[in-house]
Design a protein around this motif. Structure first.
Motif, PDB file in Angstrom:
ATOM      1  N   SER A  59       1.007  -1.359  -0.076  1.00  0.00           N
ATOM      2  CA  SER A  59       0.070  -0.065  -0.015  1.00  0.00           C
ATOM      3  C   SER A  59       0.883   1.112  -0.063  1.00  0.00           C
ATOM      4  O   SER A  59       0.496   2.029  -0.543  1.00  0.00           O
ATOM      5  CB  SER A  59      -1.013  -0.016   1.207  1.00  0.00           C
ATOM      6  OG  SER A  59      -0.337  -0.164   2.448  1.00  0.00           O
ATOM      7  N   ALA A  60       2.132   1.337   0.422  1.00  0.00           N
ATOM      8  CA  ALA A  60       2.745   2.336   0.651  1.00  0.00           C
ATOM      9  C   ALA A  60       3.981   2.701  -0.277  1.00  0.00           C
ATOM     10  O   ALA A  60       4.847   3.364  -0.025  1.00  0.00           O
ATOM     11  CB  ALA A  60       3.521   2.393   2.099  1.00  0.00           C
ATOM     12  N   TYR A  61       3.938   1.610  -1.507  1.00  0.00           N
ATOM     13  CA  TYR A  61       5.053   1.557  -2.204  1.00  0.00           C
ATOM     14  C   TYR A  61       4.509   1.896  -3.522  1.00  0.00           C
ATOM     15  O   TYR A  61       3.169   1.707  -4.205  1.00  0.00           O
ATOM     16  CB  TYR A  61       5.523   0.185  -2.572  1.00  0.00           C
ATOM     17  CG  TYR A  61       6.431  -0.439  -1.145  1.00  0.00           C
ATOM     18  CD1 TYR A  61       7.740  -0.473  -1.193  1.00  0.00           C
ATOM     19  CD2 TYR A  61       5.652  -0.796   0.220  1.00  0.00           C
ATOM     20  CE1 TYR A  61       8.391  -0.843  -0.166  1.00  0.00           C
ATOM     21  CE2 TYR A  61       6.397  -1.002   1.185  1.00  0.00           C
ATOM     22  CZ  TYR A  61       7.760  -1.195   1.137  1.00  0.00           C
ATOM     23  OH  TYR A  61       8.415  -1.702   2.336  1.00  0.00           O
ATOM     24  N   CYS A  62       5.477   2.206  -4.613  1.00  0.00           N
ATOM     25  CA  CYS A  62       5.254   2.159  -5.695  1.00  0.00           C
ATOM     26  C   CYS A  62       5.286   0.755  -6.396  1.00  0.00           C
ATOM     27  O   CYS A  62       6.534   0.217  -6.019  1.00  0.00           O
ATOM     28  CB  CYS A  62       6.048   3.019  -6.651  1.00  0.00           C
ATOM     29  SG  CYS A  62       5.875   2.921  -8.245  1.00  0.00           S
ATOM     30  N   MET A  63       4.349   0.275  -7.085  1.00  0.00           N
ATOM     31  CA  MET A  63       4.405  -0.885  -7.728  1.00  0.00           C
ATOM     32  C   MET A  63       4.360  -0.919  -9.298  1.00  0.00           C
ATOM     33  O   MET A  63       3.818   0.046  -9.856  1.00  0.00           O
ATOM     34  CB  MET A  63       3.101  -1.862  -7.347  1.00  0.00           C
ATOM     35  CG  MET A  63       3.030  -1.946  -5.768  1.00  0.00           C
ATOM     36  SD  MET A  63       4.353  -2.627  -5.260  1.00  0.00           S
ATOM     37  CE  MET A  63       4.152  -4.491  -5.907  1.00  0.00           C
ATOM     38  N   ALA A  64       5.026  -1.776 -10.024  1.00  0.00           N
ATOM     39  CA  ALA A  64       5.119  -1.630 -11.144  1.00  0.00           C
ATOM     40  C   ALA A  64       5.301  -2.980 -12.049  1.00  0.00           C
ATOM     41  O   ALA A  64       5.767  -4.206 -11.508  1.00  0.00           O
ATOM     42  CB  ALA A  64       6.440  -0.664 -11.812  1.00  0.00           C
ATOM     43  N   TRP A  65       4.887  -2.843 -13.318  1.00  0.00           N
ATOM     44  CA  TRP A  65       5.205  -4.373 -14.237  1.00  0.00           C
ATOM     45  C   TRP A  65       6.198  -3.567 -15.121  1.00  0.00           C
ATOM     46  O   TRP A  65       6.083  -2.618 -15.865  1.00  0.00           O
ATOM     47  CB  TRP A  65       3.903  -4.629 -14.833  1.00  0.00           C
ATOM     48  CG  TRP A  65       2.994  -5.281 -14.071  1.00  0.00           C
ATOM     49  CD1 TRP A  65       1.821  -4.792 -13.502  1.00  0.00           C
ATOM     50  CD2 TRP A  65       3.011  -6.738 -13.665  1.00  0.00           C
ATOM     51  NE1 TRP A  65       1.140  -5.661 -12.606  1.00  0.00           N
ATOM     52  CE2 TRP A  65       1.869  -6.875 -12.709  1.00  0.00           C
ATOM     53  CE3 TRP A  65       3.958  -7.773 -13.808  1.00  0.00           C
ATOM     54  CZ2 TRP A  65       1.705  -7.987 -12.098  1.00  0.00           C
ATOM     55  CZ3 TRP A  65       3.526  -9.043 -13.491  1.00  0.00           C
ATOM     56  CH2 TRP A  65       2.238  -9.060 -12.627  1.00  0.00           C
ATOM     57  N   PHE A  66       7.101  -4.552 -15.209  1.00  0.00           N
ATOM     58  CA  PHE A  66       8.150  -4.506 -16.345  1.00  0.00           C
ATOM     59  C   PHE A  66       8.033  -5.609 -17.287  1.00  0.00           C
ATOM     60  O   PHE A  66       7.519  -6.651 -17.163  1.00  0.00           O
ATOM     61  CB  PHE A  66       9.650  -4.207 -15.673  1.00  0.00           C
ATOM     62  CG  PHE A  66       9.970  -2.867 -15.135  1.00  0.00           C
ATOM     63  CD1 PHE A  66      10.632  -2.123 -15.791  1.00  0.00           C
ATOM     64  CD2 PHE A  66       9.542  -2.743 -13.924  1.00  0.00           C
ATOM     65  CE1 PHE A  66      11.135  -0.906 -15.049  1.00  0.00           C
ATOM     66  CE2 PHE A  66       9.685  -1.542 -13.373  1.00  0.00           C
ATOM     67  CZ  PHE A  66      10.493  -0.592 -13.766  1.00  0.00           C
ATOM     68  N   ARG A  67       8.529  -5.397 -18.455  1.00  0.00           N
ATOM     69  CA  ARG A  67       8.975  -6.514 -19.423  1.00  0.00           C
ATOM     70  C   ARG A  67      10.329  -6.553 -19.969  1.00  0.00           C
ATOM     71  O   ARG A  67      11.059  -5.514 -20.187  1.00  0.00           O
ATOM     72  CB  ARG A  67       7.937  -6.739 -20.283  1.00  0.00           C
ATOM     73  CG  ARG A  67       7.744  -5.399 -21.496  1.00  0.00           C
ATOM     74  CD  ARG A  67       6.524  -5.621 -22.215  1.00  0.00           C
ATOM     75  NE  ARG A  67       6.594  -4.567 -23.261  1.00  0.00           N
ATOM     76  CZ  ARG A  67       5.466  -4.375 -23.885  1.00  0.00           C
ATOM     77  NH1 ARG A  67       4.236  -5.185 -23.841  1.00  0.00           N
ATOM     78  NH2 ARG A  67       5.509  -3.421 -24.991  1.00  0.00           N
ATOM     79  N   GLN A  68      10.737  -7.646 -20.566  1.00  0.00           N
ATOM     80  CA  GLN A  68      12.138  -7.788 -21.117  1.00  0.00           C
ATOM     81  C   GLN A  68      11.949  -8.902 -22.024  1.00  0.00           C
ATOM     82  O   GLN A  68      11.679 -10.084 -21.734  1.00  0.00           O
ATOM     83  CB  GLN A  68      13.248  -8.059 -19.935  1.00  0.00           C
ATOM     84  CG  GLN A  68      14.486  -7.948 -20.556  1.00  0.00           C
ATOM     85  CD  GLN A  68      15.605  -8.010 -19.375  1.00  0.00           C
ATOM     86  OE1 GLN A  68      15.342  -8.416 -18.338  1.00  0.00           O
ATOM     87  NE2 GLN A  68      16.709  -7.337 -19.449  1.00  0.00           N
ATOM     88  N   THR A  69      12.738  -8.594 -23.034  1.00  0.00           N
ATOM     89  CA  THR A  69      12.942  -9.370 -24.091  1.00  0.00           C
ATOM     90  C   THR A  69      14.511  -9.740 -24.449  1.00  0.00           C
ATOM     91  O   THR A  69      15.307  -9.140 -23.832  1.00  0.00           O
ATOM     92  CB  THR A  69      12.370  -9.435 -25.421  1.00  0.00           C
ATOM     93  OG1 THR A  69      12.731  -7.875 -25.964  1.00  0.00           O
ATOM     94  CG2 THR A  69      10.763  -9.194 -25.349  1.00  0.00           C
TER      95      THR A  69
END
Length: 122
Positions: free
Chosen positions: A30-40
């Motif tokens: 709740s107190a964090y920045c959350m993210a989705w990354f991707r990599q090829t």
């Protein structure tokens, strides 16, 4: 024991949809920045979408209008709804967390999941 575990990956045809989930343990998201990354292969890890602790979101231009990031603070999970998938979306997708404000730079995220593979084919 801070851990992020992705799930929901798989193979889908062009135009299809998938929903990724990221289960967090050891801390509250709740107190964090959350993210989705991707990599090829041969590419740097790319930010796909971020969501900060105030639920402000940011998307890569390539996925705007197709992907939606969200989180369930009660369930301590992060999600990525992916619609209208394209072959270019094929990648390993990673869940990540950053203390404080959001960033698009993978080097600023300190907690990572192991990734889940997405394959989009014709």
């Amino acid at each position: 024991q801070v851990r992020l575990v992705e799930s929901g990956g798989g193979s889908v045809q062009v135009g299809g949809s998938l929903r990724l989930s990221c289960a967090a343990s050891g801390y509250r998201i709740s107190a964090y920045c959350m993210a989705w990354f991707r990599q090829t292969a041969g590419q740097e890890r790319e930010a796909v979408a971020t969501i900060d602790r105030f639920d402000s979101t940011t998307y890569a231009d390539s996925v705007k209008g197709r992907f939606t990031i969200s989180r369930d603070n009660a369930g301590n999970t992060l999600s990525l709804q992916m619609n209208s998938l394209e072959p270019e979306d094929t990648a390993m997708y990673y869940c990540a967390a950053r203390i404080g404000g959001c960033s698009l730079a993978y080097g600023e995220f300190g907690v990572w999941g192991r990734g889940t593979q997405i394959i989009v084919s014709s």
